[in-house]
Design a protein around this motif. Structure first.
Motif, PDB file in Angstrom:
ATOM      1  N   MET A   1       5.735   5.533  -4.944  1.00 47.61           N
ATOM      2  CA  MET A   1       4.452   5.022  -4.459  1.00 47.61           C
ATOM      3  C   MET A   1       4.646   4.011  -3.336  1.00 47.61           C
ATOM      4  O   MET A   1       3.886   3.998  -2.358  1.00 47.61           O
ATOM      5  CB  MET A   1       3.668   4.394  -5.620  1.00 47.61           C
ATOM      6  CG  MET A   1       3.088   5.396  -6.589  1.00 47.61           C
ATOM      7  SD  MET A   1       1.948   4.628  -7.782  1.00 47.61           S
ATOM      8  CE  MET A   1       3.066   3.546  -8.684  1.00 47.61           C
ATOM      9  N   PHE A   2       5.657   3.171  -3.486  1.00 51.07           N
ATOM     10  CA  PHE A   2       5.918   2.174  -2.450  1.00 51.07           C
ATOM     11  C   PHE A   2       6.326   2.849  -1.146  1.00 51.07           C
ATOM     12  O   PHE A   2       5.837   2.505  -0.064  1.00 51.07           O
ATOM     13  CB  PHE A   2       7.009   1.210  -2.907  1.00 51.07           C
ATOM     14  CG  PHE A   2       7.400   0.209  -1.855  1.00 51.07           C
ATOM     15  CD1 PHE A   2       6.602  -0.901  -1.604  1.00 51.07           C
ATOM     16  CD2 PHE A   2       8.562   0.377  -1.110  1.00 51.07           C
ATOM     17  CE1 PHE A   2       6.952  -1.820  -0.626  1.00 51.07           C
ATOM     18  CE2 PHE A   2       8.919  -0.538  -0.140  1.00 51.07           C
ATOM     19  CZ  PHE A   2       8.109  -1.645   0.110  1.00 51.07           C
ATOM     20  N   GLU A   3       7.223   3.853  -1.236  1.00 54.96           N
ATOM     21  CA  GLU A   3       7.698   4.546  -0.035  1.00 54.96           C
ATOM     22  C   GLU A   3       6.588   5.334   0.649  1.00 54.96           C
ATOM     23  O   GLU A   3       6.504   5.369   1.869  1.00 54.96           O
ATOM     24  CB  GLU A   3       8.846   5.494  -0.411  1.00 54.96           C
ATOM     25  CG  GLU A   3      10.157   4.796  -0.748  1.00 54.96           C
ATOM     26  CD  GLU A   3      10.790   4.166   0.475  1.00 54.96           C
ATOM     27  OE1 GLU A   3      10.955   4.864   1.491  1.00 54.96           O
ATOM     28  OE2 GLU A   3      11.104   2.951   0.420  1.00 54.96           O
ATOM     29  N   LYS A   4       5.727   5.957  -0.156  1.00 55.53           N
ATOM     30  CA  LYS A   4       4.720   6.854   0.420  1.00 55.53           C
ATOM     31  C   LYS A   4       3.461   6.121   0.872  1.00 55.53           C
ATOM     32  O   LYS A   4       2.889   6.447   1.913  1.00 55.53           O
ATOM     33  CB  LYS A   4       4.351   7.936  -0.597  1.00 55.53           C
ATOM     34  CG  LYS A   4       3.501   9.068  -0.016  1.00 55.53           C
ATOM     35  CD  LYS A   4       3.359  10.198  -0.993  1.00 55.53           C
ATOM     36  CE  LYS A   4       2.546  11.358  -0.407  1.00 55.53           C
ATOM     37  NZ  LYS A   4       3.227  12.001   0.737  1.00 55.53           N
ATOM     38  N   PHE A   5       3.029   5.119   0.099  1.00 57.64           N
ATOM     39  CA  PHE A   5       1.747   4.488   0.384  1.00 57.64           C
ATOM     40  C   PHE A   5       1.867   3.008   0.781  1.00 57.64           C
ATOM     41  O   PHE A   5       0.992   2.489   1.465  1.00 57.64           O
ATOM     42  CB  PHE A   5       0.826   4.604  -0.838  1.00 57.64           C
ATOM     43  CG  PHE A   5       0.625   6.013  -1.311  1.00 57.64           C
ATOM     44  CD1 PHE A   5      -0.012   6.948  -0.518  1.00 57.64           C
ATOM     45  CD2 PHE A   5       1.095   6.417  -2.559  1.00 57.64           C
ATOM     46  CE1 PHE A   5      -0.199   8.255  -0.948  1.00 57.64           C
ATOM     47  CE2 PHE A   5       0.916   7.712  -3.011  1.00 57.64           C
ATOM     48  CZ  PHE A   5       0.270   8.636  -2.203  1.00 57.64           C
ATOM     49  N   ASN A   6       2.920   2.338   0.297  1.00 62.23           N
ATOM     50  CA  ASN A   6       3.127   0.916   0.581  1.00 62.23           C
ATOM     51  C   ASN A   6       1.832   0.129   0.393  1.00 62.23           C
ATOM     52  O   ASN A   6       1.397  -0.629   1.258  1.00 62.23           O
ATOM     53  CB  ASN A   6       3.657   0.731   2.009  1.00 62.23           C
ATOM     54  CG  ASN A   6       4.183  -0.696   2.239  1.00 62.23           C
ATOM     55  OD1 ASN A   6       4.455  -1.426   1.293  1.00 62.23           O
ATOM     56  ND2 ASN A   6       4.296  -1.080   3.498  1.00 62.23           N
ATOM     57  N   SER A   7       1.209   0.326  -0.780  1.00 65.77           N
ATOM     58  CA  SER A   7      -0.100  -0.253  -1.035  1.00 65.77           C
ATOM     59  C   SER A   7      -0.010  -1.302  -2.150  1.00 65.77           C
ATOM     60  O   SER A   7       0.226  -0.955  -3.308  1.00 65.77           O
ATOM     61  CB  SER A   7      -1.091   0.842  -1.451  1.00 65.77           C
ATOM     62  OG  SER A   7      -2.285   0.289  -1.929  1.00 65.77           O
ATOM     63  N   PRO A   8      -0.200  -2.583  -1.822  1.00 67.06           N
ATOM     64  CA  PRO A   8      -0.227  -3.616  -2.871  1.00 67.06           C
ATOM     65  C   PRO A   8      -1.336  -3.371  -3.895  1.00 67.06           C
ATOM     66  O   PRO A   8      -1.182  -3.685  -5.068  1.00 67.06           O
ATOM     67  CB  PRO A   8      -0.475  -4.903  -2.087  1.00 67.06           C
ATOM     68  CG  PRO A   8      -0.025  -4.605  -0.685  1.00 67.06           C
ATOM     69  CD  PRO A   8      -0.337  -3.159  -0.482  1.00 67.06           C
ATOM     70  N   VAL A   9      -2.448  -2.802  -3.436  1.00 64.40           N
ATOM     71  CA  VAL A   9      -3.558  -2.524  -4.345  1.00 64.40           C
ATOM     72  C   VAL A   9      -3.138  -1.491  -5.385  1.00 64.40           C
ATOM     73  O   VAL A   9      -3.435  -1.623  -6.579  1.00 64.40           O
ATOM     74  CB  VAL A   9      -4.792  -2.035  -3.562  1.00 64.40           C
ATOM     75  CG1 VAL A   9      -5.906  -1.611  -4.521  1.00 64.40           C
ATOM     76  CG2 VAL A   9      -5.285  -3.119  -2.617  1.00 64.40           C
ATOM     77  N   LEU A  10      -2.427  -0.456  -4.948  1.00 64.23           N
ATOM     78  CA  LEU A  10      -1.951   0.569  -5.873  1.00 64.23           C
ATOM     79  C   LEU A  10      -0.933  -0.027  -6.847  1.00 64.23           C
ATOM     80  O   LEU A  10      -0.911   0.330  -8.028  1.00 64.23           O
ATOM     81  CB  LEU A  10      -1.336   1.735  -5.105  1.00 64.23           C
ATOM     82  CG  LEU A  10      -0.928   2.962  -5.939  1.00 64.23           C
ATOM     83  CD1 LEU A  10      -2.122   3.516  -6.702  1.00 64.23           C
ATOM     84  CD2 LEU A  10      -0.328   4.043  -5.034  1.00 64.23           C
ATOM     85  N   GLY A  11      -0.110  -0.938  -6.342  1.00 62.70           N
ATOM     86  CA  GLY A  11       0.839  -1.610  -7.223  1.00 62.70           C
ATOM     87  C   GLY A  11       0.127  -2.430  -8.287  1.00 62.70           C
ATOM     88  O   GLY A  11       0.532  -2.442  -9.457  1.00 62.70           O
ATOM     89  N   GLY A  12      -0.942  -3.110  -7.896  1.00 67.65           N
ATOM     90  CA  GLY A  12      -1.731  -3.859  -8.867  1.00 67.65           C
ATOM     91  C   GLY A  12      -2.414  -2.946  -9.866  1.00 67.65           C
ATOM     92  O   GLY A  12      -2.483  -3.256 -11.067  1.00 67.65           O
ATOM     93  N   PHE A  13      -2.894  -1.803  -9.380  1.00 66.10           N
ATOM     94  CA  PHE A  13      -3.527  -0.840 -10.276  1.00 66.10           C
ATOM     95  C   PHE A  13      -2.521  -0.309 -11.295  1.00 66.10           C
ATOM     96  O   PHE A  13      -2.883  -0.042 -12.449  1.00 66.10           O
ATOM     97  CB  PHE A  13      -4.122   0.318  -9.473  1.00 66.10           C
ATOM     98  CG  PHE A  13      -4.790   1.366 -10.334  1.00 66.10           C
ATOM     99  CD1 PHE A  13      -6.090   1.180 -10.758  1.00 66.10           C
ATOM    100  CD2 PHE A  13      -4.104   2.511 -10.714  1.00 66.10           C
ATOM    101  CE1 PHE A  13      -6.712   2.136 -11.561  1.00 66.10           C
ATOM    102  CE2 PHE A  13      -4.717   3.466 -11.513  1.00 66.10           C
ATOM    103  CZ  PHE A  13      -6.023   3.282 -11.936  1.00 66.10           C
ATOM    104  N   ALA A  14      -1.258  -0.158 -10.881  1.00 68.35           N
ATOM    105  CA  ALA A  14      -0.225   0.330 -11.791  1.00 68.35           C
ATOM    106  C   ALA A  14      -0.077  -0.601 -12.992  1.00 68.35           C
ATOM    107  O   ALA A  14       0.099  -0.149 -14.133  1.00 68.35           O
ATOM    108  CB  ALA A  14       1.109   0.455 -11.056  1.00 68.35           C
ATOM    109  N   VAL A  15      -0.160  -1.911 -12.748  1.00 68.70           N
ATOM    110  CA  VAL A  15      -0.055  -2.879 -13.850  1.00 68.70           C
ATOM    111  C   VAL A  15      -1.290  -2.798 -14.746  1.00 68.70           C
ATOM    112  O   VAL A  15      -1.188  -2.745 -15.978  1.00 68.70           O
ATOM    113  CB  VAL A  15       0.102  -4.305 -13.287  1.00 68.70           C
ATOM    114  CG1 VAL A  15       0.114  -5.326 -14.423  1.00 68.70           C
ATOM    115  CG2 VAL A  15       1.385  -4.416 -12.476  1.00 68.70           C
TER     116      VAL A  15
END
Length: 416
Positions: free
Chosen positions: A44-58
């Motif tokens: 996800m980090f490599e493809k989207f580099n989205s902090p919002v998506l990272g927060g959603f993962a948690v």
């Protein structure tokens, strides 16, 4: 019919053959869970580099525990918990396979990633709640404290080993085939559960809870009413919820920043060492208390004392600029966290009445795991305003105040 250990007191649960099968399957599942996290988060980090998506993962990992832990406990009361665990394992395997397919076909989107993250979170609810229920069938009341500690220790071993295995699979096989290989780690546990000696048919008639449908809010209120009448269960559920909401493991997501702030250069190795110190402390706690065996009995005082040690240690870490000191206090924090958590969970499982057993364990999981989303606000979001170190210290200080209030209520009830 419960299996009984021999006369030795150290590592009581592990002396039972069927329990050893459970621990091995649980460890492999925990490891596979973390393997998927490592690979999917990297993708996800490599493809989207989205902090919002990272927060959603948690959020997607913990909110399902908040919403569905109680229904999962009710299902475990009514149906065979072995099959519920298998449902969770199938969902885990399906997630890994789906990640692999989407990567192979280059069709991964943010929406699909969010969907898989939610399914993964739901898988954990089925798996963890039902696993706690089958402990009663495998070990019985006398050996339950040892069984809970051993599973907690296996969890930390999975947390330690899983990221390394995930990284190795990515290097050797690539993320796509690494995720497919990860599916195989769930298989041994799934196969053992087919004929495992646990579930309703292995219980005496007086230990089978009544089959009642789940009624949502009504069931939640009934379960709360039930545990309010049990001082120890109520206090341990509040203790777990407070630790979860204010601090939990939110500081781990900030470890690269903490390592970098210590001026040690590349945070990669220092980050790994800091995480390892925390996990190794928990592992040593599990081994020590298991070695002491029956001499180490879970009490509310023990759970609350080590919760205090945990909070003070993390507060010291928040203030520390010394790498060695940070490693030491994180080791102490890991030791105290496992000790407090396993004591609290054991008390709840020992005290839970049969008629509400699954629901009460589900409510405890809702508190201990589901409320972890709050720590993302208390430490993560607040850290963006006042700094990572300051937010962790404030969160620990607030939890210590909460702990003082809880201790006051505990003494007040005991004198009343």
């Amino acid at each position: 019919m419960h299996l009984q250990p021999n006369r030795h007191t150290s590592f009581e649960a592990l002396r039972l053959p069927q329990y050893r099968h459970l621990v091995i399957g649980f460890l492999l599942t925990m490891m596979a869970d973390n393997v998927e996290h490592v690979i999917s988060y990297w993708v996800m980090f490599e493809k989207f580099n989205s902090p919002v998506l990272g927060g959603f993962a948690v959020l997607s990992h913990w909110i399902p525990f908040l919403v569905f832990s109680l229904p999962a406990g009710a299902l475990a009361d009514r149906y065979d918990p072995r099959r519920l665990i298998q449902v969770g394992l199938i969902m885990f395997m399906g997630c890994s396979a789906a990640w692999a397919y989407l990567l192979m076909t280059d069709t991964l989107t943010v929406g699909l990633a969010m969907f898989l993250l939610v399914i993964h979170g739901l898988s954990g609810v089925f798996w963890s709640t039902a696993t706690q229920i089958i402990l009663y069938d495998l070990v019985g009341q006398e050996v339950l404290p040892s069984a809970v500690r051993t599973l907690a220790t296996a969890r930390y071993v999975g947390l330690i080993v899983g990221p390394g295995v995930g990284g190795g699979l990515m290097i050797v096989l690539g993320p796509e085939y690494g995720l497919l290989a990860n599916c195989l780690l769930y298989v041994p546990h799934f196969i053992w559960l087919i004929h495992a000696p646990c579930g309703p048919q292995f219980r005496p008639a007086n230990e089978i809870p009544p089959a009642r449908p789940f009624r949502g809010i009504e069931d939640l209120l009934l379960t709360l009413k039930e545990i309010v009448n049990n001082r120890q269960v109520w206090m341990m559920t509040l203790l777990a919820g407070g630790a979860s909401f204010f601090v939990a493991n939110s500081y781990q997501a900030q470890m690269p920043a903490y390592a970098n702030d210590m001026g040690l250069g590349d945070p990669g190795m220092t980050y790994s060492m800091l995480l390892a110190a925390d996990a190794m402390g928990a592992l040593c706690a599990g081994l020590l208390w298991e070695f002491l065996g029956s001499k180490s009995k879970p009490t509310t005082s023990k759970a609350m004392f080590f919760a205090l040690v945990w909070a003070v240690s993390l507060a010291a870490f928040a203030l520390s600029n010394n790498y060695i000191l940070s490693l030491v206090v994180l080791f102490v924090a890991g030791f105290a966290e496992l000790t407090s958590n396993s004591a609290a969970q054991t008390i709840v499982q020992l005290q839970a009445p049969i008629a509400f057993r699954g629901r009460i364990i589900g409510l405890f999981n809702m508190s201990a795991l589901g409320l972890r989303f709050g720590s993302g606000l208390c430490v993560g979001v607040l850290g963006g305003v006042i700094g990572n170190h300051e937010s962790l210290f404030v969160a620990c200080a607030v939890f210590v105040i909460f702990l003082g209030w809880l201790n006051f209520k505990l003494k007040l009830k005991s004198h009343g």
